[in-house]
Scaffold this motif. Structure first.
Motif, PDB file in Angstrom:
ATOM      1  N   MET A 248       8.818  54.725  41.872  1.00  0.00           N
ATOM      2  CA  MET A 248       7.390  54.963  41.966  1.00  0.00           C
ATOM      3  C   MET A 248       6.515  53.839  43.014  1.00  0.00           C
ATOM      4  O   MET A 248       7.787  53.117  44.240  1.00  0.00           O
ATOM      5  CB  MET A 248       7.262  53.221  40.775  1.00  0.00           C
ATOM      6  CG  MET A 248       6.282  52.823  40.674  1.00  0.00           C
ATOM      7  SD  MET A 248       5.510  52.053  39.088  1.00  0.00           S
ATOM      8  CE  MET A 248       6.572  50.072  39.006  1.00  0.00           C
ATOM      9  N   PHE A 374       7.618  60.898  31.593  1.00  0.00           N
ATOM     10  CA  PHE A 374       8.384  59.952  32.943  1.00  0.00           C
ATOM     11  C   PHE A 374       8.543  58.283  31.708  1.00  0.00           C
ATOM     12  O   PHE A 374       9.328  58.058  32.328  1.00  0.00           O
ATOM     13  CB  PHE A 374       7.425  59.486  34.080  1.00  0.00           C
ATOM     14  CG  PHE A 374       7.492  59.689  35.249  1.00  0.00           C
ATOM     15  CD1 PHE A 374       8.051  60.941  35.492  1.00  0.00           C
ATOM     16  CD2 PHE A 374       5.552  59.698  35.680  1.00  0.00           C
ATOM     17  CE1 PHE A 374       7.819  61.835  36.952  1.00  0.00           C
ATOM     18  CE2 PHE A 374       5.514  60.655  37.002  1.00  0.00           C
ATOM     19  CZ  PHE A 374       6.218  61.836  37.221  1.00  0.00           C
ATOM     20  N   GLY A 375       8.595  58.817  30.935  1.00  0.00           N
ATOM     21  CA  GLY A 375       9.204  57.912  29.793  1.00  0.00           C
ATOM     22  C   GLY A 375       8.493  56.597  29.797  1.00  0.00           C
ATOM     23  O   GLY A 375       9.372  55.549  29.660  1.00  0.00           O
ATOM     24  N   LEU A 376       7.141  56.751  30.349  1.00  0.00           N
ATOM     25  CA  LEU A 376       6.375  55.408  30.162  1.00  0.00           C
ATOM     26  C   LEU A 376       6.194  55.042  28.244  1.00  0.00           C
ATOM     27  O   LEU A 376       6.039  56.115  27.249  1.00  0.00           O
ATOM     28  CB  LEU A 376       4.992  55.233  30.413  1.00  0.00           C
ATOM     29  CG  LEU A 376       5.029  55.497  32.401  1.00  0.00           C
ATOM     30  CD1 LEU A 376       4.007  56.145  32.940  1.00  0.00           C
ATOM     31  CD2 LEU A 376       5.963  54.422  32.535  1.00  0.00           C
ATOM     32  N   SER A 397       5.633  49.463  34.530  1.00  0.00           N
ATOM     33  CA  SER A 397       5.739  50.904  35.474  1.00  0.00           C
ATOM     34  C   SER A 397       4.615  51.210  35.431  1.00  0.00           C
ATOM     35  O   SER A 397       5.003  52.559  35.514  1.00  0.00           O
ATOM     36  CB  SER A 397       6.673  51.357  35.350  1.00  0.00           C
ATOM     37  OG  SER A 397       7.921  50.475  35.188  1.00  0.00           O
ATOM     38  N   MET A 400       3.621  54.231  37.665  1.00  0.00           N
ATOM     39  CA  MET A 400       4.559  55.318  38.040  1.00  0.00           C
ATOM     40  C   MET A 400       3.447  56.860  37.118  1.00  0.00           C
ATOM     41  O   MET A 400       3.448  57.498  37.121  1.00  0.00           O
ATOM     42  CB  MET A 400       5.481  55.112  37.435  1.00  0.00           C
ATOM     43  CG  MET A 400       6.593  55.935  36.773  1.00  0.00           C
ATOM     44  SD  MET A 400       6.965  56.247  38.307  1.00  0.00           S
ATOM     45  CE  MET A 400       7.778  57.347  38.420  1.00  0.00           C
TER      46      MET A 400
ATOM     47  N   LYS B 297      14.041  54.391  29.425  1.00  0.00           N
ATOM     48  CA  LYS B 297      14.121  54.436  30.272  1.00  0.00           C
ATOM     49  C   LYS B 297      12.828  55.045  31.694  1.00  0.00           C
ATOM     50  O   LYS B 297      12.354  55.643  31.358  1.00  0.00           O
ATOM     51  CB  LYS B 297      15.433  54.769  31.115  1.00  0.00           C
ATOM     52  CG  LYS B 297      16.588  54.085  30.932  1.00  0.00           C
ATOM     53  CD  LYS B 297      17.247  54.490  32.176  1.00  0.00           C
ATOM     54  CE  LYS B 297      19.022  53.531  31.857  1.00  0.00           C
ATOM     55  NZ  LYS B 297      20.143  53.931  30.815  1.00  0.00           N
ATOM     56  N   VAL B 298      12.430  54.309  32.316  1.00  0.00           N
ATOM     57  CA  VAL B 298      11.307  54.812  32.860  1.00  0.00           C
ATOM     58  C   VAL B 298      11.474  55.990  34.631  1.00  0.00           C
ATOM     59  O   VAL B 298      13.011  55.404  34.999  1.00  0.00           O
ATOM     60  CB  VAL B 298      10.136  54.037  33.811  1.00  0.00           C
ATOM     61  CG1 VAL B 298       9.412  54.568  34.613  1.00  0.00           C
ATOM     62  CG2 VAL B 298       9.252  52.908  32.646  1.00  0.00           C
ATOM     63  N   PHE B 299      11.360  57.603  34.292  1.00  0.00           N
ATOM     64  CA  PHE B 299      11.944  57.412  35.252  1.00  0.00           C
ATOM     65  C   PHE B 299      12.567  57.176  36.298  1.00  0.00           C
ATOM     66  O   PHE B 299      11.022  56.333  37.839  1.00  0.00           O
ATOM     67  CB  PHE B 299      10.377  59.270  35.679  1.00  0.00           C
ATOM     68  CG  PHE B 299      11.314  60.090  36.475  1.00  0.00           C
ATOM     69  CD1 PHE B 299      11.813  60.676  36.448  1.00  0.00           C
ATOM     70  CD2 PHE B 299      10.304  60.202  37.935  1.00  0.00           C
ATOM     71  CE1 PHE B 299      12.343  62.002  37.243  1.00  0.00           C
ATOM     72  CE2 PHE B 299      10.801  60.701  38.952  1.00  0.00           C
ATOM     73  CZ  PHE B 299      12.023  62.173  38.514  1.00  0.00           C
ATOM     74  N   GLY B 301      14.178  55.172  37.289  1.00  0.00           N
ATOM     75  CA  GLY B 301      14.018  53.394  37.560  1.00  0.00           C
ATOM     76  C   GLY B 301      12.726  52.846  37.765  1.00  0.00           C
ATOM     77  O   GLY B 301      12.923  51.618  37.462  1.00  0.00           O
ATOM     78  N   GLY B 302      11.482  53.547  37.722  1.00  0.00           N
ATOM     79  CA  GLY B 302      10.443  52.615  38.013  1.00  0.00           C
ATOM     80  C   GLY B 302      10.289  51.834  38.770  1.00  0.00           C
ATOM     81  O   GLY B 302       9.757  50.975  38.895  1.00  0.00           O
TER      82      GLY B 302
END
Lengths: 439, 305
Positions: A248, A374-376, A397, A400, B297-299, B301-302
């Motif tokens: 990020m 991005f898994g948000l 996050s 991101m 998990k954020v890409f 690790g965020g």
């Protein structure tokens, strides 16, 4: 890579890929804005009454992060005017009336580049900016310590529906691309180049592989990416081509990568080999309201109305006109707006095409959560945003978010999820600014 | 041509999925179970089904009308609640109880919490539990298998044959007996991508494994006990309710594991003969926490800039 990031299957609608690309005849008039890039707007260097030729500078870069602007047709400057950008901001613009000659400026000449300094010097006068859509001045992006560059990643993903201009560029401008790669390899000592192209563009992949074989200065590979939007997102592309993860707030160079769009690369090739700066763009003109959808090579500054007329006109009043694709493109307020440096497509969508379902209550189906590359968690971000909880937004996050719009696309309640992400990022920006003021 | 055109934020296209479309798929997936119930228990089984659906839709429409909210019945979620509730009830249930149950499901559990998406627990499940507590005898008659067993271990001798259990040829709630019909619905929901395999598979698998150990490693008896009662109906159609179940794959697994375990604990060690409804209801309450624990998990690790 067996594992890839999530994404969505959008309709492709790449109907223009097979249609021949045509060069637009000289428009009667062009309006060239001075702000077609990220950074300070250029300053007009011509006066009303001046005659100009194609490639002649009409706007000087204002500072380091800026880009000069060049005449795209030959003729007479008839007006210096204000131009309203899609952001709502105003900028100066130069209006040129065509003399019908399309005469090219005589002083243009090839640029030999041998090292970083000469390359950056040359590109500073090219008017080239990130042509994938971002419009970041290319000479600023490439002005990095060459020792930090492990990979030059070339974006040929073109993951947005409708758009085929990058594909056409890869198919028809292989020589320009090869010229640019050789020059960049020489000047920056680049050793590895990776093209990322979605696997539904077989011809483009083949063309680039063939081109790669002709290059001895560096190792050029072509990586077929899954045809899954958003492959062209910078972080997604770098991960899928090199396996490296950009965190990020980080840039590709932080993981040893420089990313250029394939059309940017072709423009660099043209400029270095002939001296012709960025004055024209290959634009995909598409959408249900366009009579003859096709790729058109069009002088920068041409009005969208003229461009549509060249494509046989519009079959009906469009509901929306869009710069770029339907996933991340920006709506244009009027057909009088111009083709800009970073315009890769112009869509005129009919009412039917642009119709979105009604927004209803969130049913917590989790589609957004399971789709975000991005898994948000857009659902949780929306809740935090509603409460104005900036701490929670940071923990989630949200910075991101690349604003690809997958979450909004899949939401069965059609909630404005990506818009809320954008607003949340804005909220955090404002908070940071406040804190900086205090400190 | 120089008129101004519409300005809006991206994206400018949509997948076309809608809440109503999803609910329509759920209704379709329940048709086999409803048909099987009608065949097994006679045409009177259609009465509670009709009454529950009409009552649920009617109460939601009425509630929206009274509180002057935008009408939401066209999203079909009230119809789904009605159908699910009916399939959880015995065919001979007094129809006035159906109306009271529907009122509870729609008004108390759903509308008072803000309507679709706002409810904390599944309306149909909660209404079923409410009816079990309120009308005791009637609802209990929906659990013929376990009723005789009481606190003692269930005996295989008292269970219908595997084939009867699979086809639903035994007593119980309208929609819960025919395992075949429920599996058809499950396949339909998977094909239409309405739900994922996680919750039903883990839920049913957990019940089977727990029972397998509990009855002393007898696979046939364990399978019989898993098919009997409301496990399949609950695991496939009630535990997968979007609003009240976790969104991530791991969240779903934890949710289903918990529900399966609780079902067995209540069944074999509790005072109630059937535990599916209570188990799902309890896991519904834990869902917000499971969602927090199992966030993706954020890409990269965020990592903060």
């Amino acid at each position: 890579m067996a594992f890839h990031l999530h994404g969505i299957h959008t309709p492709h609608r790449k109907n223009t890929a097979k249609a021949p690309t045509v060069r637009m005849s000289a428009p009667k008039i062009v309006t060239i804005p001075m702000a077609m890039h990220i950074g300070a707007p250029a300053i007009p260097t011509v006066k009303v009454g001046d005659t100009v030729k194609i490639g002649q500078k009409i706007g000087e870069a204002a500072g380091k992060v800026s880009s000069p602007v060049f005449a795209s047709i030959s003729g007479k400057v008839t007006k210096l005017t204000d131009y309203v950008l899609t952001s709502g901001a105003q900028t100066a613009a130069v209006v040129i009336e065509s003399d019908g000659e399309m005469a090219i400026c005589e002083s243009l000449c090839a640029h030999e580049v041998s090292d970083r300094t000469s390359l950056i010097e040359a590109l500073r006068e090219s008017g080239i900016v990130g042509l994938g859509g971002a419009g970041f001045p290319t000479h600023v992006k490439l002005d990095v310590d060459p020792a930090r560059i492990d990979y030059l990643v070339i974006n040929g993903a073109e993951c947005e529906p409708y758009i085929t201009s990058d594909t056409v560029t890869m198919l028809t401008r292989g020589e320009d691309i090869a010229y640019a790669l050789r020059a960049l390899a020489r000047a920056l000592g680049i050793k590895r180049v990776v093209f990322g192209i979605e696997n539904n563009k077989k011809e483009a992949i083949e063309a680039m592989k063939k081109m790669a074989a002709s290059i001895g200065e560096c190792e050029v590979t072509v990586k077929a990416l899954p045809a899954l939007y958003p492959q062209g997102g910078e972080k997604v592309l770098v991960y899928h081509t090199t396996g490296r993860k950009i965190g990020m707030g980080k840039l590709p160079i932080d993981v040893g990568c420089v990313v250029l769009n394939c059309t940017t690369l072709a423009a660099i090739g043209t400029y270095l080999s002939s001296g012709m700066p960025l004055t024209e763009k290959c634009v995909t003109v598409e959408g249900g309201a366009v009579k003859q959808p096709q790729n058109v090579i069009v002088p920068i500054g041409t009005s969208l109305a003229d461009l549509f007329d060249f494509c046989g006109g519009l079959t009906e009043e469009p509901d929306k006109i869009i710069y770029g694709g339907p996933m991340m493109g920006i709506t244009v307020q009027s057909p009088d707006c111009a083709v800009l440096k970073n315009t890769n497509a112009v869509l005129a969508l009919t009412k039917k095409e642009a119709k979105l379902p009604k927004t209803t209550a969130c049913i917590r189906c989790g589609s957004c959560v399971n789709t975000c590359p991005f898994g948000l968690a857009p659902i949780a971000i929306a809740e935090a945003h509603d409460k104005g909880d900036t701490e929670a937004l940071k923990a989630l996050s949200v910075d991101m978010c690349m604003e690809c719009g997958c979450c909004s696309f899949v939401c069965p309640a059609n909630r404005p999820l990506v818009q809320i992400n954008k607003l949340s990022k804005q909220l955090l920006r404002e908070e940071r600014m406040k804190e900086e003021k205090k400190a | 041509m120089s008129s101004l055109t519409k300005i809006s934020v991206s994206p400018h296209i949509h997948s076309g999925r809608s809440t109503a479309g999803i609910m329509r798929d759920v209704l379709i997936s329940l048709v086999p179970a409803a048909v099987a119930g009608t065949v097994i228990f006679g045409w009177t089984a259609l009465l509670p089904i009709a009454v529950c659906i009409i009552a649920c839709v009617g109460f939601e429409a009425l509630f929206n009308l009274i509180v002057k909210k935008e009408q939401t019945v066209s999203d079909l979620s009230a119809a789904v609640t009605g159908l699910l509730l009916a399939l959880n009830l015995p065919a001979n249930i007094p129809l006035w109880q159906c109306v009271v149950g529907s009122l509870f499901a729609i008004v108390v559990v759903k509308c008072l919490f803000g309507g679709i998406g706002g409810n904390l627990v599944n309306p149909a499940i909660t209404a079923r539990v409410f009816m079990l507590v309120a009308f005791g005898e009637m609802a209990v008659s929906a659990f013929p298998v376990d009723a005789v067993a009481g606190a003692t271990p269930l005996s295989a001798a008292k269970l219908p044959s595997l084939l009867d259990l699979f086809l639903g040829n035994y007593g119980g709630a309208i929609g819960e007996t025919c395992t075949l019909a429920l599996l058809l619905g499950f396949i339909y929901l998977l094909v239409r991508r309405v739900i994922t395999w996680h919750i039903p598979t883990v839920f049913i698998g957990t019940v089977f494994l727990f029972t397998f150990f509990y009855v002393g490693f007898d696979a046939v008896e364990a399978l019989s006990l898993t098919m009997a009662g409301g496990v399949f109906l609950g695991a496939i159609f009630m535990a997968t309710d979007y609003v009240t179940s976790p969104s991530t794959a791991w969240g779903k697994v934890i949710f289903a594991l918990g529900a399966g375990l609780l079902t067995c604990l209540i069944r074999y060690f509790g005072v109630y003969p059937e535990g599916v409804s209570f188990a799902i209801l309890f896991m519904n309450i834990l869902t917000p926490y499971i969602n927090q624990w199992t966030r993706h998990k954020v890409f990269a690790g965020g990592v903060k800039a």
